[in-house]
Design a protein around this motif. Structure first.
Motif, short mmCIF file in Angstrom:
data_model
loop_
_atom_site.label_atom_id
_atom_site.label_comp_id
_atom_site.label_asym_id
_atom_site.label_seq_id
_atom_site.Cartn_x
_atom_site.Cartn_y
_atom_site.Cartn_z
N VAL A 138 0.82 -1.22 0.00
CA VAL A 138 0.00 0.00 0.00
C VAL A 138 0.86 1.27 0.00
CG1 VAL A 138 -1.90 -1.16 1.19
CG2 VAL A 138 -0.20 0.11 2.54
N SER A 139 2.14 1.14 0.33
CA SER A 139 3.04 2.30 0.37
C SER A 139 3.68 2.59 -0.99
CB SER A 139 4.14 2.08 1.41
OG SER A 139 3.61 1.94 2.71
N LEU A 140 3.64 1.64 -1.90
CA LEU A 140 4.38 1.76 -3.16
C LEU A 140 3.97 2.99 -3.96
CD1 LEU A 140 6.26 0.75 -5.40
CD2 LEU A 140 4.37 -0.70 -6.20
N ILE A 141 2.71 3.12 -4.29
CA ILE A 141 2.27 4.20 -5.19
C ILE A 141 2.50 5.59 -4.59
CG2 ILE A 141 0.27 5.20 -6.36
CD1 ILE A 141 -0.79 2.36 -6.76
N PRO A 142 2.13 5.85 -3.33
CA PRO A 142 2.40 7.20 -2.80
C PRO A 142 3.88 7.55 -2.75
CG PRO A 142 1.57 5.73 -1.07
CD PRO A 142 1.36 5.04 -2.37
N ILE A 143 4.74 6.58 -2.47
CA ILE A 143 6.17 6.85 -2.43
C ILE A 143 6.69 7.21 -3.83
CG2 ILE A 143 8.45 5.78 -2.12
CD1 ILE A 143 7.35 4.31 0.30
N VAL A 144 6.27 6.47 -4.85
CA VAL A 144 6.71 6.76 -6.22
C VAL A 144 6.18 8.11 -6.68
CG1 VAL A 144 6.60 6.01 -8.62
CG2 VAL A 144 6.97 4.32 -6.82
N LEU A 145 4.93 8.43 -6.36
CA LEU A 145 4.38 9.74 -6.73
C LEU A 145 5.19 10.87 -6.09
CD1 LEU A 145 0.53 9.11 -6.55
CD2 LEU A 145 1.86 9.66 -8.59
N ASP A 146 5.57 10.70 -4.83
CA ASP A 146 6.39 11.71 -4.16
C ASP A 146 7.73 11.88 -4.87
OD1 ASP A 146 4.45 12.25 -2.33
OD2 ASP A 146 5.36 11.12 -0.68
N CYS A 147 8.32 10.77 -5.29
CA CYS A 147 9.61 10.83 -5.99
C CYS A 147 9.48 11.59 -7.31
CB CYS A 147 10.14 9.42 -6.25
SG CYS A 147 10.76 8.56 -4.80
N MET A 148 8.41 11.35 -8.04
CA MET A 148 8.22 12.03 -9.33
C MET A 148 7.95 13.51 -9.14
SD MET A 148 6.31 9.26 -11.76
CE MET A 148 7.21 7.78 -12.26
N LYS A 149 7.22 13.87 -8.10
CA LYS A 149 7.02 15.29 -7.81
C LYS A 149 8.35 15.95 -7.45
CE LYS A 149 2.29 14.73 -6.08
NZ LYS A 149 1.42 14.78 -4.88
N GLU A 150 9.18 15.23 -6.72
CA GLU A 150 10.50 15.75 -6.38
C GLU A 150 11.34 15.94 -7.64
OE1 GLU A 150 14.39 14.55 -3.61
OE2 GLU A 150 12.66 13.20 -3.78
N TRP A 151 11.23 15.01 -8.59
CA TRP A 151 11.94 15.12 -9.87
C TRP A 151 11.52 16.40 -10.60
CZ3 TRP A 151 10.82 15.54 -14.99
CH2 TRP A 151 11.83 15.23 -15.90
N VAL A 152 10.22 16.63 -10.69
CA VAL A 152 9.71 17.82 -11.37
C VAL A 152 10.21 19.09 -10.69
CG1 VAL A 152 7.62 19.12 -11.92
CG2 VAL A 152 7.68 16.66 -12.31
N ALA A 153 10.22 19.10 -9.36
CA ALA A 153 10.68 20.28 -8.62
C ALA A 153 12.14 20.58 -8.92
CB ALA A 153 10.49 20.04 -7.12
N HIS A 154 12.98 19.55 -9.01
CA HIS A 154 14.40 19.78 -9.34
C HIS A 154 14.56 20.26 -10.76
CE1 HIS A 154 16.60 18.50 -5.78
NE2 HIS A 154 15.78 17.46 -5.65
N ILE A 155 13.78 19.70 -11.70
CA ILE A 155 13.89 20.10 -13.10
C ILE A 155 13.54 21.56 -13.29
CG2 ILE A 155 12.79 19.79 -15.36
CD1 ILE A 155 14.91 17.76 -14.78
N GLU A 156 12.51 22.03 -12.59
CA GLU A 156 12.06 23.42 -12.78
C GLU A 156 13.07 24.43 -12.23
OE1 GLU A 156 8.19 23.35 -10.98
OE2 GLU A 156 7.23 22.94 -12.92
N LYS A 157 14.03 23.98 -11.45
CA LYS A 157 15.07 24.88 -10.95
C LYS A 157 16.27 24.96 -11.88
CE LYS A 157 13.95 23.91 -6.08
NZ LYS A 157 14.46 23.32 -4.82
N LEU A 158 16.32 24.07 -12.89
CA LEU A 158 17.48 24.02 -13.78
C LEU A 158 17.32 25.02 -14.91
CD1 LEU A 158 17.94 20.16 -14.05
CD2 LEU A 158 19.30 21.75 -12.70
#
Length: 242
Positions: A138-158
């Motif tokens: 049950v933890s898999l999907i929310p953890i992966v979604l958080d990781c992808m949001k973190e990826w987007v946040a880093h990309i927008e700073k580049l």
């Protein structure tokens, strides 16, 4: 980049619908585990859920919710691979993508992962269920979604010149190319002050040459020179002199 954000929003919407049916999901896993005589080990991988769905699911409600989980995981995996075509990669973003790909691997052991606050999926389980059976799945999907949001946040700073379009071409670079060419052309030309100075210098040089040619002394036609180059005075015809 907009396409990635839209895909991520769609997955989040599907997950919200799935999250409302978490008890149905746990019930489906319980039924299929009983049918598979697999009540001891935890549900620890995507492939395990796929096997329960394919071989041990006896009703449409259980099949629907299990397929919903599998489809969300599949969509996340596709989006993870799409992210690699959007950005050329740096240490931070590559590390995030590698973690996502590992978590979404069908054979990866999920039994030890746990979604933390603000997610409360684990809190909806009993202590035994959370610790021994379903805490990881049950933890898999929310953890992966958080990781992808973190990826987007880093990309927008580049810087924008490192972004690429989804098809793999450098859309931003191509868009900036004409501007860069104009900038290079402007740099290659001397500034207006330098051009004016050069024109003024050339004009002054020409004026000096013209003035110099006006100051050349003209010879008197009545004057003659001897061999030494000195003037002897006006020429007079031979004869008697007064």
């Amino acid at each position: 980049m907009n396409e990635v954000k839209e895909a991520l929003r769609n997955i989040e919407q599907n997950y919200k619908l799935f999250l409302q049916q978490q008890f149905t999901f746990i019930g489906a896993l319980q039924h299929t585990r009983e049918n598979a005589h697999d009540m001891i080990r935890p549900v620890a991988s995507i492939s395990q859920v796929q096997s329960y769905t394919d071989h041990h699911c006896n009703n449409s409600t259980d099949r629907r919710i299990l397929n919903m989980f599998l489809n969300i995981c599949n969509d996340l995996s596709k989006l993870c691979h799409k992210l690699e075509t959007v950005h050329s990669g740096n240490n931070i973003t590559n590390g995030i993508l590698e973690r996502c790909k590992l978590l979404l691997s069908h054979s990866n052991d999920l039994s030890t992962i746990r979604a933390k606050y603000p997610h409360d999926v684990v809190n909806h389980l009993s202590c035994d269920e959370a610790k021994n059976h379903y805490g990881g799945v049950v933890s898999l999907i929310p953890i992966v979604l958080d990781c992808m949001k973190e990826w987007v946040a880093h990309i927008e700073k580049l810087p924008r010149h490192v972004l690429y379009n989804v098809s793999g071409g450098s859309a931003i670079s191509e868009k900036r190319a004409p501007q860069d060419a104009s900038a290079r052309a402007a740099i290659s030309q001397p500034p207006p002050s330098a051009r004016l100075e050069a024109q003024t210098s050339t004009s002054n040089k020409d004026n000096v040459q013209m003035q110099g040619s006006k100051h050349i002394p003209k010879k008197n036609l009545n004057d003659t020179e001897n061999h030494s180059g000195k003037l002897k005075g006006p020429w007079k015809p031979p004869g008697r002199h007064a």
